[in-house]
Every structure is written in structure tokens, then in C-alpha cells.
Design an enzyme around this catalytic site. Structure first.
Site, PDB file in Angstrom:
ATOM      1  N   LYS A 135      11.645  42.443   4.978  1.00 50.09           N
ATOM      2  CA  LYS A 135      12.135  43.384   3.973  1.00 50.09           C
ATOM      3  C   LYS A 135      11.753  42.906   2.590  1.00 50.09           C
ATOM      4  O   LYS A 135      11.520  43.691   1.690  1.00 50.09           O
ATOM      5  CB  LYS A 135      13.654  43.497   4.070  1.00 50.09           C
ATOM      6  CG  LYS A 135      14.108  44.315   5.253  1.00 50.09           C
ATOM      7  CD  LYS A 135      15.616  44.391   5.271  1.00 50.09           C
ATOM      8  CE  LYS A 135      16.184  43.800   6.520  1.00 50.09           C
ATOM      9  NZ  LYS A 135      17.488  43.194   6.334  1.00 50.09           N
TER      10      LYS A 135
ATOM     11  N   LYS B 147       5.324  37.000   8.653  1.00 48.01           N
ATOM     12  CA  LYS B 147       6.368  37.802   9.278  1.00 48.01           C
ATOM     13  C   LYS B 147       6.558  39.111   8.520  1.00 48.01           C
ATOM     14  O   LYS B 147       6.564  39.129   7.298  1.00 48.01           O
ATOM     15  CB  LYS B 147       7.681  37.011   9.226  1.00 48.01           C
ATOM     16  CG  LYS B 147       8.900  37.740   9.757  1.00 48.01           C
ATOM     17  CD  LYS B 147      10.158  36.872   9.643  1.00 48.01           C
ATOM     18  CE  LYS B 147      11.062  37.275   8.473  1.00 48.01           C
ATOM     19  NZ  LYS B 147      11.777  38.542   8.666  1.00 48.01           N
TER      20      LYS B 147
ATOM     21  N   LYS C 256      12.628  31.067   0.899  1.00 45.05           N
ATOM     22  CA  LYS C 256      13.238  31.968  -0.082  1.00 45.05           C
ATOM     23  C   LYS C 256      13.483  31.292  -1.421  1.00 45.05           C
ATOM     24  O   LYS C 256      13.417  31.945  -2.457  1.00 45.05           O
ATOM     25  CB  LYS C 256      14.518  32.598   0.474  1.00 45.05           C
ATOM     26  CG  LYS C 256      14.227  33.597   1.597  1.00 45.05           C
ATOM     27  CD  LYS C 256      15.404  34.483   1.921  1.00 45.05           C
ATOM     28  CE  LYS C 256      14.987  35.513   2.976  1.00 45.05           C
ATOM     29  NZ  LYS C 256      16.093  36.359   3.407  1.00 45.05           N
TER      30      LYS C 256
END
Ligand code: ATP
Ligand code: MG
Length: 327
Positions: A196, A193, A112
Site C-alpha cells: 500500500k 513486495k 519503514k
């Protein structure tokens, strides 16, 4: 009964099929065998930038999706993280028990922080707050997807470290990861993966997607070379992902799923899976929309949940404060 606890971030309007299969289905099943506690992680959500009005809306939307999927707020405790003050209190202590190096080694932080231009300090300390989320309730088992295994391992280490340093205070939790379904992949990139925060929504199946959109996403899913429907993560990541989703939604094991498609083409698998996914998700979508029509009731359910959560979390924080020597 063992205590089960988990959360989902309020980072999108719709949860996705990975959340549904990897987390929500487990949450619903856990209610049968354990004392179940679930929360909407809005404090974790702001580790990356969020629009305030959207965050508020998504918190309610996420709660509605929990209930629509089968989390029963009468049987389980359903609450919002920010409504229980014990979370940031114990989170701070956990930040001081964890080391900076440990936090930097987390792959979620690496992924991230590489994706976001602005990296908050909270994104780094996220796993300390997550440890607090779990330890506050003395949870025995934490049902999560594979991507959270590393954070859970850190939670166990922090609990053991705290217990050793200050005296036994926390239950050391076990990960509740169902190997077969713990990682659902993006339909357009079956090596990534389903997330969202995915770059493009084309490979992301939302619980709140319209039935037509769901069918279309399955029908245009990326598959692999060859024609045989077989489970092989290395050679056939696309088909294997579709088979995993099929076996989970149909409630059959992988061998049965593979046998079911023997001698059939990829297109047949996609078509049948599209129907099954629509059949599964359409009622969840409708129920979510119904629940959202009465926001006052949803807000009341969450307030009641927060009160029940605080009854367990507050004494845990009080014990931890005492142990570390807070006056
Ligand atoms: P974000 O991109 O904002 O981190 P997310 O899609 O990873 O969102 P989370 O709210 O972080 O969703 O995770 C909620 C739960 O869903 C966790 O238990 C996580 O392990 C699980 N989960 C998330 N993605 C998947 C997936 N693709 N397959 C299986 N489980 C998943
Ligand atoms: Mg995540």
C-alpha cells in the site's frame, strides 16, 4: 475448531492484490474450518503519519472490502482495533516483555524507518502491539503474508517468555502462511513486495481500481528476457509473479498454470490474467461500493464486532494484569 485471527491496516483507500491473495482469500477460507476473528488495524496505521479524516474513511472502506471479499460478519467477528481497549493495555505489557534490540531487528521497522523522514516510537514498538492483538484472543493460527513471518515469530517468543515468567497465560500461535501465494510482487518491480505504501501506483493493483485500470496494469506489467512462460523466481521474476497470481485467482496449482501457457507468448499470459483479475475483482469492487452506501449499517456491524471481541479480550487482559502484579 481452532481459532484463527488476523488484521489489515487502514493505510489506503483500496486494498491491493497482495492483500487479497496473501490475506483476504485465506481469511475467507478459514471461516470454513475455524473460529475466525478479523480486525482493521487503525492503531497500527498511525505508526506512520495519517490524515484523521482519511483514516476514519479508510477504516470503513477496509471493513467494506473485507465483507465484499467474503468475510461474513455473522460467522466471523469483524472489528476495529481501537474500539477494543484491551489492545493497547496488553500492548503495553508486551512492550515491557520485549527487548529494544528485538524490536530494532525487525525488517519492517528497518524498511519503514528508512522510507519515512519522521520515525515514530510506535513504528518501533509495532510488533509488541501486534503480539497483543493476537494473544488477547488465544489465537491458534494467524493467516498472514510472508512479510509478517518475523513479527509472528516474535509474538511466539513473547508469549512463551510471558508464560514462563508469570505462569501459563497465552496460547502460542502458529503462522498460517501459504507458501505459494505469501508474497505477491509489484507489477512494475517484481523484486519488491506489492505494498500500500508503494512509491508509484503503476505496479499496484487495487481491489477498488476500475476494471480498465486493472487491465492496463497487467498489460504493462514488467516481464523478463526470453519468451517462454516458465516459473523461475531467479531468472524470470516478472513472469513468475504473473503465474503466481494466475494460479491463485484461477484456483489451479502452478504446474497446471504453466502447462496452460505452454507455447504461448508473454502477451497472452498478460491478456488472460488481465481478464481473470477483472472478473475476480469487479464484483468485489461493486459490493464494496454498495456496502459503503449504508455507513450506518457498517458502523453497526463493527460496533457489534467490537463488543464480541471485548468479551474475549477483556478477561485475557484481566488475567495478564493479575499475573504481572497490577493491583
Ligand atoms: P503497508 O504498506 O501500509 O504496510 P501492506 O500492503 O503491507 O501495507 P498490511 O495491512 O501491512 O498491508 O498487511 C495486511 C496483510 O496483507 C498482512 O497479512 C500482510 O502479510 C499481507 N500482505 C501485504 N502485502 C502482501 C503481498 N505483497 N503479498 C502477500 N501478502 C501481503
Ligand atoms: Mg504491511
Amino acid at each position: 475448531r481452532p481459532r484463527s485471527l488476523s488484521g489489515i491496516q487502514a493505510t489506503s483507500d483500496s486494498l491491493h492484490l497482495g492483500n487479497y491473495i496473501g490475506a483476504l482469500q485465506q481469511f475467507v477460507a478459514q471461516q470454513e474450518t475455524s473460529d475466525a476473528w478479523y480486525f482493521i488495524a487503525n492503531m497500527h496505521a498511525i505508526t506512520v503519519p495519517q490524515d484523521p479524516a482519511k483514516l476514519r474513511e479508510r477504516t470503513l472502506l477496509t471493513a467494506a472490502q473485507f465483507i465484499a471479499a467474503g468475510v461474513d460478519p455473522e460467522r466471523s467477528v469483524l472489528f476495529v482495533q481501537s474500539q477494543v481497549d484491551a489492545h493497547p493495555k496488553l500492548g503495553w505489557i508486551m512492550e515491557c516483555v520485549a527487548s529494544e534490540g528485538e524490536a530494532r531487528r525487525m525488517t519492517q521497522f528497518k524498511d519503514k524507518s528508512a522510507k519515512n523522514e519522521q520515525v515514530s516510537l510506535g513504528l518501533l514498538t509495532y510488533p509488541a502491539l501486534m503480539a497483543a492483538d493476537i494473544l488477547l484472543y488465544q489465537a491458534d493460527v494467524v493467516p498472514v503474508g510472508e512479510d509478517q513471518r518475523q513479527h509472528l515469530e516474535l509474538t511466539r517468543n513473547l508469549a512463551e517468555r510471558f508464560n514462563k515468567r508469570f505462569g501459563h497465560t497465552f496460547t502460542v500461535p502458529e503462522p498460517g502462511i501459504v507458501k505459494e501465494t505469501a508474497k505477491i510482487y509489484d507489477l512494475q518491480d517484481p523484486t519488491a513486495k506489492m505494498s500500500k505504501s508503494a512509491q508509484s501506483p503503476a505496479g499496484l493493483v487495487g481491489i477498488l481500481d476500475e476494471p480498465k485500470a486493472i487491465a492496463k496494469k497487467f498489460k504493462s506489467a514488467v516481464t523478463d528476457d526470453g519468451t517462454e512462460v516458465a516459473f523461475d523466481r531467479e531468472a524470470k521474476p516478472g513472469v513468475s509473479n504473473l503465474l503466481t497470481i494466475y494460479s491463485s485467482l484461477a484456483g489451479v496449482d502452478m504446474a497446471t498454470a504453466v502447462e496452460h501457457f505452454e507455447g504461448k507468448m508473454y502477451g497472452h499470459l498478460k491478456g488472460e490474467l488481465a481478464d481473470l483479475a477483472v472478473e475476480t475483482l469487479a464484483p468485489v469492487r461493486e459490493r464494496t461500493l454498495e456496502l459503503l452506501a449504508d455507513r450506518a449499517e457498517l458502523t453497526r456491524i463493527l460496533a457489534a464486532g467490537a463488543q464480541r471481541a471485548a468479551e474475549v479480550a477483556d478477561p485475557t487482559v484481566a488475567a495478564a494484569y493479575e499475573r504481572v502484579g497490577f493491583l
